[in-house]
Design a protein around this motif. Structure first.
Motif: not given
Length: 437
Positions: A6, A9, A374-375, A370-371
């Motif tokens: 993580r 990333f 993330t789902s 982009p975070l």
């Protein structure tokens, strides 16, 4: 190992020059005209759906504050032939997550389900949307919970300062009223009120939908018609009129016996469709929205240790743009902390920001974007929000472009637009020293 991945990333996303390509969005329209934005994800055997209807707590009539919030809670407390216990049991048995929530401007729906329970989930959703029961037992239970929360809020400094701030910023307007039930409004909220709200807000034209999951467009079309197709075409709720937040010449002090002062400050901001919105996003990051990278945190907390926390936010509501900040500090330091806030606002309006601050803000805002995706649920929520704000399917791909286009002279111009007058609404709860109300 997972934590290390993580962190890696995150570091990769924050590196300058790394391009981010958003997910492929398909616009799917059902036979009855219901549109959803779909991102197909065949690797995960589940579906996430987020829907939004215009018409949240700002639609609550005077004296019925909390109508939308309680109705949202009650939509999953029994529908059709299923009472509250049976409906909740059906959700649990299918491992189905189905929730409604009311914000100022929207009623939102969140659905998460594995593929093998998808049909059952959409059947339950259809019942909740078209045949909510609003039975006596869940109404009494939800109102009792709301009463307990309302009593706690009466003596909560954070709740107190926000209530007074919004009531002063938006006098005689829906945004100035409570969004949660109050002790005065709860007796006025009955079954007929919740039913009237659900009938008024749950409409097809008033609806935007985002879907992410292992589903084809044809499969989705059938589910959209089955669950949303029987809703009425038009909503009967009326959007509150556009309003500019009010400011005051002097701070408003709510005396409260507490060792700390809670301070909320702000003034007119920008609507979401304002051409300067992305400039204001960068400006807010530098001033107070960037956490430990912001000027307010650096000057007031890091250099002087005057506050426990300080920050600012943009609040682009449908009928008002609001720029709002807050801080908490010891009573004896409140005056000094507020003076530094005013100084920071005046300085940024007069001088703008530095080239380095602009570069740092752009790097963070584009790298962290982009975070948010993330789902599957987060992406579905973004798809719905994009439609609600008329951003277009290419928004995710173009977000970095919008931020990178901000120039140093744009920041100075918008800072002057927002802060040059020096007008602020300041509300303090506590016993602050050095602040004259």
């Amino acid at each position: 190992m997972k934590q290390a991945l993580r962190v890696f990333f995150l570091l990769v996303l924050l590196l300058p020059g790394i391009a981010f390509a958003g997910p492929r969005i398909e616009r799917v329209t059902s036979a009855s005209g219901i549109e959803a934005w779909l991102v197909r994800e065949p690797k995960i055997p589940m579906l996430a759906l987020q829907a939004m209807w215009r018409g949240g707590t700002a639609s609550d009539p005077e004296g019925q504050q909390g109508r939308a919030a309680l109705a949202a809670d009650l939509l999953t407390e029994g529908a059709g032939d299923l009472d509250a216990e049976a409906f909740q049991s059906a959700l649990r048995d299918g491992a189905i997550s189905l929730d409604f929530d009311a914000s100022r401007d929207y009623l939102s729906l969140s659905l998460r389900v594995l593929n093998d329970q998808r049909q059952r989930a959409f059947d339950l959703l259809a019942q909740a949307l078209t045949a909510p029961r609003f039975d006596d037992e869940p109404i009494a239970r939800v109102k009792a919970q709301a009463e307990a929360a309302a009593r706690r809020a009466l003596n909560n400094p954070g709740s107190m300062v926000n209530r007074r701030f919004l009531a002063t910023a938006f006098p005689n307007h829906a945004y100035g009223r409570e969004s949660s039930p109050t002790l005065e409004s709860l007796p006025n909220l009955q079954r007929a009120d919740f039913a009237a709200y659900s009938r008024a807000v749950l409409a097809r034209k008033n609806l935007v939908i985002g879907v992410v999951g292992d589903i084809s467009p044809d499969e989705l079309r059938k589910l959209l018609d089955a669950s949303f197709g029987k809703l009425p075409a038009e909503s009967s709720l009326v959007q509150p009129p556009v309003i500019v937040p009010k400011t005051t010449a002097k701070p408003l002090i709510v005396s409260y016996d507490n060792p700390q002062s809670m301070v909320v400050f702000g003034g007119p901001g920008l609507l979401r469709d304002d051409p300067d919105y992305y400039v204001a996003t960068v400006l807010n990051y530098v001033l107070g929205g960037g956490g430990f990278n912001s000027r307010l945190t650096e000057e007031i907390r890091e250099k002087r240790g005057l506050v426990y926390s300080v920050g600012t936010q943009l609040h682009p509501m449908l009928s008002a743009g609001l720029f709002m900040g807050s801080l908490s500090t010891r009573n004896d330091q409140a005056g000094q902390a507020l003076a530094l806030v005013r100084e920071a606002f005046a300085r940024i309006a007069q001088e703008g920001i530095t080239d380095q601050e602009l570069a740092d803000a752009k790097a963070y805002l584009t790298g962290s974007f982009p975070l948010r995706l993330t789902s599957n649920g987060a992406i579905a929520g973004m798809l719905a929000a994009m439609q609600a704000s008329n951003l277009g399917p290419d928004y995710i791909d173009r977000y970095a472009e919008y931020i990178e286009a901000v120039r140093i002279e744009d920041i100075r111009r918008v800072a002057q637009r927002l802060f040059a007058s020096g007008d602020l609404l300041v509300v303090v709860v506590g016993k602050p020293a050095g602040i004259d109300g």
